[in-house]
Design a protein around this motif. Structure first.
Motif, short mmCIF file in Angstrom:
data_model
loop_
_atom_site.label_atom_id
_atom_site.label_comp_id
_atom_site.label_asym_id
_atom_site.label_seq_id
_atom_site.Cartn_x
_atom_site.Cartn_y
_atom_site.Cartn_z
N ARG A 256 69.19 45.60 24.83
CA ARG A 256 69.12 45.45 23.36
C ARG A 256 69.60 46.72 22.67
O ARG A 256 70.49 46.69 21.83
CB ARG A 256 67.65 45.15 22.98
N GLN A 257 69.06 47.86 23.08
CA GLN A 257 69.39 49.10 22.37
C GLN A 257 70.84 49.51 22.62
O GLN A 257 71.57 49.87 21.69
CB GLN A 257 68.44 50.24 22.80
N ILE A 258 71.28 49.44 23.90
CA ILE A 258 72.65 49.92 24.19
C ILE A 258 73.68 48.99 23.54
O ILE A 258 74.69 49.43 23.00
CB ILE A 258 72.91 50.06 25.70
N SER B 84 77.44 48.91 16.92
CA SER B 84 77.49 49.80 15.75
C SER B 84 78.76 50.65 15.78
O SER B 84 79.39 50.88 14.75
CB SER B 84 76.28 50.74 15.73
N GLU B 85 79.12 51.10 16.97
CA GLU B 85 80.34 51.92 17.08
C GLU B 85 81.56 51.10 16.67
O GLU B 85 82.46 51.60 15.99
CB GLU B 85 80.52 52.44 18.51
N ILE B 86 81.60 49.85 17.12
CA ILE B 86 82.78 49.02 16.85
C ILE B 86 82.82 48.58 15.39
O ILE B 86 83.85 48.71 14.72
CB ILE B 86 82.78 47.78 17.80
N SER C 114 74.01 48.80 13.34
CA SER C 114 73.38 49.72 12.39
C SER C 114 73.61 49.31 10.94
O SER C 114 74.74 49.01 10.53
CB SER C 114 73.89 51.14 12.62
N THR C 115 72.53 49.34 10.19
CA THR C 115 72.55 49.02 8.75
C THR C 115 73.60 49.81 7.98
O THR C 115 74.19 49.31 7.03
CB THR C 115 71.16 49.35 8.14
N ILE C 116 73.86 51.04 8.41
CA ILE C 116 74.71 51.94 7.64
C ILE C 116 76.11 51.38 7.41
O ILE C 116 76.76 51.69 6.42
CB ILE C 116 74.81 53.34 8.33
N ALA D 215 81.58 62.08 3.37
CA ALA D 215 80.12 61.87 3.46
C ALA D 215 79.75 61.15 4.76
O ALA D 215 78.73 61.47 5.38
CB ALA D 215 79.63 61.08 2.26
N ILE D 216 80.59 60.23 5.21
CA ILE D 216 80.28 59.53 6.47
C ILE D 216 80.31 60.52 7.63
O ILE D 216 79.40 60.57 8.45
CB ILE D 216 81.26 58.34 6.72
N GLY D 217 81.38 61.33 7.70
CA GLY D 217 81.46 62.30 8.81
C GLY D 217 80.26 63.24 8.77
O GLY D 217 79.59 63.46 9.78
N1 FAQ Z 1 70.05 49.22 11.75
O1 FAQ Z 1 61.32 49.34 16.90
P1 FAQ Z 1 62.53 49.96 16.27
C1 FAQ Z 1 76.95 55.78 14.85
C2 FAQ Z 1 66.05 47.37 14.34
S1 FAQ Z 1 76.05 54.87 15.94
C3 FAQ Z 1 69.84 47.98 12.23
O2 FAQ Z 1 62.36 51.32 15.71
P2 FAQ Z 1 64.30 50.92 18.34
C4 FAQ Z 1 78.24 56.40 15.29
C5 FAQ Z 1 65.84 47.57 15.85
O3 FAQ Z 1 66.97 47.17 16.58
C6 FAQ Z 1 74.68 54.24 15.00
N2 FAQ Z 1 68.74 47.64 12.93
O4 FAQ Z 1 63.77 49.86 17.27
C7 FAQ Z 1 79.28 56.21 14.27
C8 FAQ Z 1 64.66 46.66 16.08
O5 FAQ Z 1 65.09 45.31 16.18
P3 FAQ Z 1 64.64 44.28 17.38
C9 FAQ Z 1 73.82 53.42 15.86
C10 FAQ Z 1 67.83 48.59 13.13
O6 FAQ Z 1 65.41 50.28 19.08
C11 FAQ Z 1 79.36 57.06 13.17
C12 FAQ Z 1 63.87 46.74 14.80
O7 FAQ Z 1 64.77 47.21 13.81
N3 FAQ Z 1 73.05 54.27 16.73
O8 FAQ Z 1 76.53 55.87 13.76
C13 FAQ Z 1 67.99 49.91 12.66
O9 FAQ Z 1 63.17 51.49 19.12
C14 FAQ Z 1 80.36 56.87 12.22
C15 FAQ Z 1 62.67 47.65 14.92
O10 FAQ Z 1 63.06 49.02 15.10
C16 FAQ Z 1 72.31 53.79 17.71
O11 FAQ Z 1 72.26 52.58 17.92
C17 FAQ Z 1 69.15 50.20 11.94
N4 FAQ Z 1 69.40 51.41 11.40
O12 FAQ Z 1 64.86 52.09 17.42
C18 FAQ Z 1 80.20 55.18 14.40
C19 FAQ Z 1 71.57 54.80 18.55
N5 FAQ Z 1 66.90 50.63 13.02
O13 FAQ Z 1 65.76 44.35 18.38
C20 FAQ Z 1 81.20 55.00 13.44
C21 FAQ Z 1 70.76 54.18 19.65
C22 FAQ Z 1 66.08 49.78 13.69
O14 FAQ Z 1 63.33 44.76 17.94
C23 FAQ Z 1 81.29 55.86 12.34
N6 FAQ Z 1 69.67 53.39 19.17
N7 FAQ Z 1 66.65 48.56 13.75
O15 FAQ Z 1 64.57 42.96 16.72
C24 FAQ Z 1 68.44 53.90 18.87
O16 FAQ Z 1 68.17 55.08 18.99
C25 FAQ Z 1 67.38 52.93 18.42
O17 FAQ Z 1 67.76 51.63 18.80
C26 FAQ Z 1 67.06 52.98 16.89
C27 FAQ Z 1 65.99 51.90 16.59
C28 FAQ Z 1 66.51 54.33 16.52
C29 FAQ Z 1 68.30 52.65 16.06
#
Ligand code: FAQ
Length: 330
Positions: free
Chosen positions: A50-52, A58-60, A122-124, A137-139
């Motif tokens: 789920r997480q990976i 999110s990257e794509i 990711s919501t962002i 701002a994104i970078g």
């Molecule tokens: N957006 O119990 P938690 C990037 C969901 S990469 C959407 O806290 P967890 C590079 C979560 O899935 C950005 N959904 O969950 C780049 C869970 O749903 P589920 C992505 C979210 O997994 C830059 C529910 O809420 N990074 O930016 C979000 O322990 C520029 C409950 O949450 C990663 O994925 C959210 N923001 O913690 C690319 C890093 N937050 O499945 C292009 C790896 C939470 O239970 C341009 N992931 N949810 O129904 C993680 O570290 C973790 O998965 C978290 C969430 C911290 C994102």
């Protein structure tokens, strides 16, 4: 409140061999990496997949907001840098899909889950990029938040995920710098450029704080993921670190963080100090997670269209492989 598959899998867990489970827990506690062919509890496999996969998606999807500006970058230098950055994000998605596949789910299944709305990203990336300052701002903020979250993941307990993170973090650090450099140029430019930089900060600040996920006391996955050392720091810990690092960067730019409650608190973090900050709008966060973000529909349409447009490439590759197998068998 979120429901999670983990409660269901906890029941399966009880059926698992207690000795295997104990040996697994001991390895995790000793900071050993778990590898694809090692025994692991089903709930561990499931939450990692789920997480990976969410991370890969999110990257794509994350290529889209910036990809939108490649043809409009203000100089050849900026265009070349942005092109390289967006390509890097594609690479990150691919390493991460590979890491997730080692857990037994195919890439096609993961992508179909994204396209059907079952899998999150990711919501962002559901916010629009309105001006060139948004690319800065994104970078600065989005890649900055990504690094804050991903540096600890280099020590995550699953080997393929941890190793993918090493390279990803190096590249994210270049991404963060290129964004901050754009912000420096704009913040020191004309009055209009400075206004653009401030406007971008105003719009990206709060969504960047949301990237770290819900508060710890409303995060269904954090406690177990911390025990299994999938996550090494909690959502709130990382969010606090991000605020503490970003506020002085905004001050250096001469910009104002859009939070009237932001205040240095000397006593915070056992006397090390840290910023108190205002309440994140969690209603907005959950609405965006539900697919109601400002440009969510466009993002998903772009991904589905790309998948459909690429069908001929997949078909050609499959046909080539089938021919090759035929020749080998002959
Ligand atoms: N957006 O119990 P938690 C990037 C969901 S990469 C959407 O806290 P967890 C590079 C979560 O899935 C950005 N959904 O969950 C780049 C869970 O749903 P589920 C992505 C979210 O997994 C830059 C529910 O809420 N990074 O930016 C979000 O322990 C520029 C409950 O949450 C990663 O994925 C959210 N923001 O913690 C690319 C890093 N937050 O499945 C292009 C790896 C939470 O239970 C341009 N992931 N949810 O129904 C993680 O570290 C973790 O998965 C978290 C969430 C911290 C994102």
């Amino acid at each position: 409140m979120y429901t999670t598959e983990l409660t269901k899998t906890a029941k399966i867990e009880n059926l698992e061999d207690p000795e295997l489970l104990e040996a697994f827990e001991a390895r995790v506690a000793a900071d050993e990496f778990i590898e694809p062919n090692d025994w692991m509890p089903e709930a561990y496999r499931r939450t990692l997949t789920r997480q990976i996969s969410q991370h890969a998606h999110s990257e794509i999807v994350g290529m889209l907001p910036e990809g939108n500006w490649i043809s409009r970058a203000p100089s050849l230098r900026r265009k070349a840098i942005l092109l390289a950055k967006v390509q890097d994000e594609a690479g990150h998605g691919l390493y991460l899909y590979c890491a997730a596949e080692t857990l037994g789910t195919s890439r096609e299944e993961m992508i179909l889950a994204l396209h059907s709305g079952k899998a999150k990203y990711s919501t962002i990336f559901n916010y629009p990029t309105l001006t060139w300052a948004d690319i800065g701002a994104i970078g600065w903020l989005v890649d900055g938040a990504a690094i804050m979250n991903q540096v600890p993941l280099q020590r995550t307990s699953y080997g393929p995920y941890a190793r993918a993170m090493v390279r990803i973090c190096k590249e994210e650090s270049f991404h963060q710098r290129q964004g901050y450099e754009i912000m420096i140029a704009l913040a020191n430019g004309t009055a209009q450029q400075k206004r653009m930089a401030q406007d971008a900060l105003n719009r990206w600040w709060w969504p960047s704080l949301m990237m770290f996920g819900p508060p710890d006391d409303n995060s269904p996955n954090t406690a177990q993921s911390m025990r299994w050392r999938i996550k090494r720091e909690t959502n709130d810990e990382l969010r606090q670190k991000f605020v503490d690092i970003s506020v002085p960067q905004a001050e250096f730019l001469g910009l104002t963080v859009p939070d009237p409650d932001l205040k240095w608190n000397e006593a915070k973090d056992e006397g090390r100090g840290g910023y108190d900050f205002g309440a994140v709008d969690w209603e907005e966060f959950y609405a965006v997670v539900r697919g109601e973000g400002p440009v969510a529909k466009e993002r998903m349409k772009a991904r589905r269209d790309a998948w459909d447009d690429g069908a001929w490439v997949r078909d050609a590759a499959a046909a080539y492989e089938a021919k090759r197998q035929q020749r080998l068998a002959a």
